[in-house]
Design a protein around this motif. Sequence first.
Motif, PDB file in Angstrom:
ATOM      1  N   ASN A 177      53.269  83.434  32.711  1.00  0.00           N
ATOM      2  CA  ASN A 177      53.367  83.015  31.306  1.00  0.00           C
ATOM      3  C   ASN A 177      54.409  81.909  31.137  1.00  0.00           C
ATOM      4  OD1 ASN A 177      51.387  84.712  30.316  1.00  0.00           O
ATOM      5  ND2 ASN A 177      52.808  86.385  29.872  1.00  0.00           N
ATOM      6  N   GLY A 178      55.495  81.996  31.919  1.00  0.00           N
ATOM      7  CA  GLY A 178      56.504  80.939  31.874  1.00  0.00           C
ATOM      8  C   GLY A 178      55.938  79.618  32.367  1.00  0.00           C
ATOM      9  N   ILE A 179      55.107  79.676  33.416  1.00  0.00           N
ATOM     10  CA  ILE A 179      54.473  78.462  33.932  1.00  0.00           C
ATOM     11  C   ILE A 179      53.516  77.887  32.895  1.00  0.00           C
ATOM     12  CG2 ILE A 179      52.905  77.556  35.694  1.00  0.00           C
ATOM     13  CD1 ILE A 179      55.783  78.144  36.641  1.00  0.00           C
ATOM     14  N   ARG A 180      52.750  78.763  32.247  1.00  0.00           N
ATOM     15  CA  ARG A 180      51.830  78.291  31.202  1.00  0.00           C
ATOM     16  C   ARG A 180      52.594  77.589  30.078  1.00  0.00           C
ATOM     17  NH1 ARG A 180      48.941  83.548  31.935  1.00  0.00           N
ATOM     18  NH2 ARG A 180      47.033  83.091  33.095  1.00  0.00           N
ATOM     19  N   TYR A 181      53.764  78.100  29.743  1.00  0.00           N
ATOM     20  CA  TYR A 181      54.588  77.489  28.696  1.00  0.00           C
ATOM     21  C   TYR A 181      55.020  76.081  29.113  1.00  0.00           C
ATOM     22  CZ  TYR A 181      58.668  76.609  25.753  1.00  0.00           C
ATOM     23  OH  TYR A 181      59.572  76.042  24.889  1.00  0.00           O
ATOM     24  N   HIS A 182      55.477  75.937  30.361  1.00  0.00           N
ATOM     25  CA  HIS A 182      55.898  74.617  30.843  1.00  0.00           C
ATOM     26  C   HIS A 182      54.717  73.647  30.878  1.00  0.00           C
ATOM     27  CE1 HIS A 182      59.945  75.786  31.691  1.00  0.00           C
ATOM     28  NE2 HIS A 182      59.630  76.636  32.659  1.00  0.00           N
ATOM     29  N   ILE A 183      53.557  74.138  31.321  1.00  0.00           N
ATOM     30  CA  ILE A 183      52.382  73.271  31.412  1.00  0.00           C
ATOM     31  C   ILE A 183      51.933  72.823  30.019  1.00  0.00           C
ATOM     32  CG2 ILE A 183      49.924  73.232  32.031  1.00  0.00           C
ATOM     33  CD1 ILE A 183      50.676  74.996  34.446  1.00  0.00           C
ATOM     34  N   LYS A 184      52.011  73.730  29.056  1.00  0.00           N
ATOM     35  CA  LYS A 184      51.673  73.369  27.676  1.00  0.00           C
ATOM     36  C   LYS A 184      52.569  72.237  27.184  1.00  0.00           C
ATOM     37  CE  LYS A 184      51.285  75.364  23.024  1.00  0.00           C
ATOM     38  NZ  LYS A 184      51.441  76.606  22.219  1.00  0.00           N
ATOM     39  N   ASN A 185      53.862  72.315  27.503  1.00  0.00           N
ATOM     40  CA  ASN A 185      54.792  71.261  27.094  1.00  0.00           C
ATOM     41  C   ASN A 185      54.508  69.946  27.821  1.00  0.00           C
ATOM     42  OD1 ASN A 185      56.216  72.770  25.223  1.00  0.00           O
ATOM     43  ND2 ASN A 185      57.718  73.495  26.713  1.00  0.00           N
ATOM     44  N   ILE A 186      54.152  70.042  29.111  1.00  0.00           N
ATOM     45  CA  ILE A 186      53.817  68.830  29.870  1.00  0.00           C
ATOM     46  C   ILE A 186      52.613  68.137  29.243  1.00  0.00           C
ATOM     47  CG2 ILE A 186      52.926  67.980  32.083  1.00  0.00           C
ATOM     48  CD1 ILE A 186      54.580  70.227  33.423  1.00  0.00           C
ATOM     49  N   TYR A 187      51.566  68.913  28.955  1.00  0.00           N
ATOM     50  CA  TYR A 187      50.363  68.338  28.350  1.00  0.00           C
ATOM     51  C   TYR A 187      50.692  67.691  27.005  1.00  0.00           C
ATOM     52  CZ  TYR A 187      47.409  70.806  31.777  1.00  0.00           C
ATOM     53  OH  TYR A 187      46.800  71.253  32.920  1.00  0.00           O
ATOM     54  N   ARG A 188      51.533  68.372  26.214  1.00  0.00           N
ATOM     55  CA  ARG A 188      51.880  67.842  24.888  1.00  0.00           C
ATOM     56  C   ARG A 188      52.630  66.518  25.019  1.00  0.00           C
ATOM     57  NH1 ARG A 188      56.522  68.210  22.327  1.00  0.00           N
ATOM     58  NH2 ARG A 188      57.267  69.886  23.698  1.00  0.00           N
ATOM     59  N   LYS A 189      53.586  66.460  25.938  1.00  0.00           N
ATOM     60  CA  LYS A 189      54.393  65.248  26.088  1.00  0.00           C
ATOM     61  C   LYS A 189      53.597  64.084  26.680  1.00  0.00           C
ATOM     62  CE  LYS A 189      58.790  67.729  26.535  1.00  0.00           C
ATOM     63  NZ  LYS A 189      59.947  68.062  27.409  1.00  0.00           N
ATOM     64  N   LEU A 190      52.602  64.407  27.514  1.00  0.00           N
ATOM     65  CA  LEU A 190      51.792  63.350  28.124  1.00  0.00           C
ATOM     66  C   LEU A 190      50.510  63.069  27.338  1.00  0.00           C
ATOM     67  CD1 LEU A 190      52.114  64.253  31.927  1.00  0.00           C
ATOM     68  CD2 LEU A 190      53.452  62.618  30.603  1.00  0.00           C
TER      69      LEU A 190
END
Length: 212
Positions: A177-190
């Motif tokens: 779930n922590g990884i999913r949170y980071h990936i969500k932020n990466i997608y949002r920023k990119l």
Amino acid sequence: MIKIGLIEDDQLVLEELKDAFQRSASLDCKMSCRTAEAFLKYFRGGLDVILLDVGLPGISGIEALPKILTMAPDVQVVMLTSFADHESVFQALRNGASGYLLKDSSLSVIEQILQDTHRGIPALSPAIALKIIRYFNQKPQGPSCKMLTKKEGHVLQLLVDGLSYKLIAGEMNVSINGIRYHIKNIYRKLHINSRSELFQLYRDGKISLFAE
């Protein structure tokens, strides 16, 4: 004679290479397997060069590479693939590969590269060498990853290296779930919505990985 190990899941390719090695005056195929798991289970050393398919079922060639080198640090490993993107080439080289070959290389080229590798000469098939040169000659463009946090940058690197969410979580010692949170932020920023879009940006040179 150079003692060869062969790991290739395509039976036709496997048999063609084994036949070619049998006819060779310098190569002797001592072991062949269709999966990395089988090779890791039965390998007992005694090989000079291993020809390792990248796209194996189960454990991929790139994932198996460091395991093989842990078992036999002195063996030389040449990666074999149907096609090569620079990410997989660089990851294999980072993992300790001594060479990289396309499957459509002629048998004479394959034999020469295996001989060169055995002599300690890092070897790439011409098409892959050209791909690497073109990659380094291209001009950086598009957004960098400097807007990402250090952890997000690490997650991005592992995503580009092809790791699953589960493997990334294990590598970083955090929950999925922590990884999913980071990936969500990466997608949002990119400004993207999927891993395929991320890979396309990276292949096009529109994002650059960084290390802090």
